[in-house]
Scaffold this motif. Sequence first.
Motif, PDB file in Angstrom:
ATOM      1  N   ASP A  45      -6.519   1.412  -0.307  1.00  0.00           N
ATOM      2  CA  ASP A  45      -6.820   0.662   0.913  1.00  0.00           C
ATOM      3  C   ASP A  45      -5.557   0.494   1.743  1.00  0.00           C
ATOM      4  OD1 ASP A  45      -8.496  -0.846   2.700  1.00  0.00           O
ATOM      5  OD2 ASP A  45      -9.657  -1.463   0.935  1.00  0.00           O
ATOM      6  N   GLU A  64      -3.064  -8.558  -8.254  1.00  0.00           N
ATOM      7  CA  GLU A  64      -4.421  -8.002  -8.282  1.00  0.00           C
ATOM      8  C   GLU A  64      -4.409  -6.584  -7.738  1.00  0.00           C
ATOM      9  OE1 GLU A  64      -8.997  -8.870  -6.770  1.00  0.00           O
ATOM     10  OE2 GLU A  64      -7.329  -9.963  -5.872  1.00  0.00           O
ATOM     11  N   GLY A  65      -5.042  -5.675  -8.472  1.00  0.00           N
ATOM     12  CA  GLY A  65      -5.193  -4.317  -7.982  1.00  0.00           C
ATOM     13  C   GLY A  65      -6.249  -4.262  -6.882  1.00  0.00           C
ATOM     14  N   VAL A  66      -5.957  -3.535  -5.821  1.00  0.00           N
ATOM     15  CA  VAL A  66      -6.859  -3.477  -4.663  1.00  0.00           C
ATOM     16  C   VAL A  66      -7.564  -2.124  -4.573  1.00  0.00           C
ATOM     17  CG1 VAL A  66      -6.962  -3.625  -2.131  1.00  0.00           C
ATOM     18  CG2 VAL A  66      -5.503  -5.203  -3.411  1.00  0.00           C
ATOM     19  N   GLY A  67      -7.045  -1.109  -5.272  1.00  0.00           N
ATOM     20  CA  GLY A  67      -7.601   0.229  -5.141  1.00  0.00           C
ATOM     21  C   GLY A  67      -6.958   0.942  -3.962  1.00  0.00           C
ATOM     22  N   SER A 119       0.853  -1.187   0.000  1.00  0.00           N
ATOM     23  CA  SER A 119       0.000   0.000   0.000  1.00  0.00           C
ATOM     24  C   SER A 119       0.889   1.237   0.000  1.00  0.00           C
ATOM     25  CB  SER A 119      -0.915   0.009   1.226  1.00  0.00           C
ATOM     26  OG  SER A 119      -1.703   1.189   1.267  1.00  0.00           O
ATOM     27  N   THR A 151       0.048  -2.539  -7.543  1.00  0.00           N
ATOM     28  CA  THR A 151      -0.456  -1.211  -7.170  1.00  0.00           C
ATOM     29  C   THR A 151      -0.742  -0.354  -8.401  1.00  0.00           C
ATOM     30  OG1 THR A 151       1.784  -0.297  -6.959  1.00  0.00           O
ATOM     31  CG2 THR A 151       0.793  -1.248  -4.967  1.00  0.00           C
ATOM     32  N   ARG A 155      -5.800  -1.422 -11.909  1.00  0.00           N
ATOM     33  CA  ARG A 155      -7.069  -0.888 -11.401  1.00  0.00           C
ATOM     34  C   ARG A 155      -7.672  -1.882 -10.398  1.00  0.00           C
ATOM     35  NH1 ARG A 155      -8.233  -2.770 -16.533  1.00  0.00           N
ATOM     36  NH2 ARG A 155      -9.908  -4.319 -16.642  1.00  0.00           N
ATOM     37  N   ALA A 156      -8.533  -1.410  -9.540  1.00  0.00           N
ATOM     38  CA  ALA A 156      -9.132  -2.250  -8.503  1.00  0.00           C
ATOM     39  C   ALA A 156      -9.845  -3.449  -9.125  1.00  0.00           C
ATOM     40  CB  ALA A 156     -10.124  -1.440  -7.668  1.00  0.00           C
ATOM     41  N   ARG A 159      -6.106  -9.823   0.694  1.00  0.00           N
ATOM     42  CA  ARG A 159      -6.491 -10.009  -0.705  1.00  0.00           C
ATOM     43  C   ARG A 159      -5.470 -10.885  -1.436  1.00  0.00           C
ATOM     44  NH1 ARG A 159     -10.002  -5.903  -2.709  1.00  0.00           N
ATOM     45  NH2 ARG A 159      -9.611  -6.755  -4.785  1.00  0.00           N
TER      46      ARG A 159
END
Length: 257
Positions: free
Chosen positions: A158, A153-156, A127, A245, A248-249, A166
């Motif tokens: 957070d 994987e994108g998390v958005g 993050s 990162t 996209r989410a 995740r």
Amino acid sequence: MEEEKDAFYVVRKGDVVGIYKSLSDFQDQLGSSVCDSSASVYKGYCLPKKAEEYFASHGLKNSTYSIGALNVIDGLFGELVACPYQHPDSSRGKVPDSDNNPPTKRLQGVIDFSSNCSCILEFDGASKGNPGLAGAGAVLRAEDGSQICRLREGVGVDTNNVAEYRALILGLRHALKKGYRHVCAQGDSLLVCKQVQGLWKTKNQNMAILCKEARELKDKFLSFQINHVLREFNSEADTQANLATNLRAGQVEEDCM
């Protein structure tokens, strides 16, 4: 070929046993991957009530079951006759006459439907700001340490803890998708490891939801372990998390070997 009434089939390969209601069921599931001497097929009639109850007690309530070797008790299936497996394209799954079958025997042990049933899952989250742009990374390895797949994987926007969860969930989902039945997970988040093990409480509601999802996924494996490791031993998963990162989410990328 019309299926015989009350017949069932027990397929053994490795350390997992599968129970099927018809020849076509296990042929569709296993395909050509079991056409070798390591796969054994057994036939029985009228699955004992104690077996149905036993499977139900282990959460296996569908018409097709699979169970691990350590969970199989002696005599669970009753009397079984060895039944040589045939590929669906050869003779449409016909079983040789009973006169040609080996003597009746009891089956002790189990079956596995993939040639590689165990994997190592490395997971990590990142993050940029905590909270900030976050990403989840996971690496699946074979037992010998060789890489099977890298996942991102994108998390958005957070927190790091959310990204860690995740990442674990991402890896577990992929391991299930690939048919792995035994998983040893490792990550550098002590929080995630302890909460998934049930040793630490989840006070944050969002974290509790993620922890519940991770536990539900881990329970789908025949065996599961999760271990905390130092950050320097989790570098590849960390690299994938940092790359994520930029996604996209919800966007997932995978590099499979």
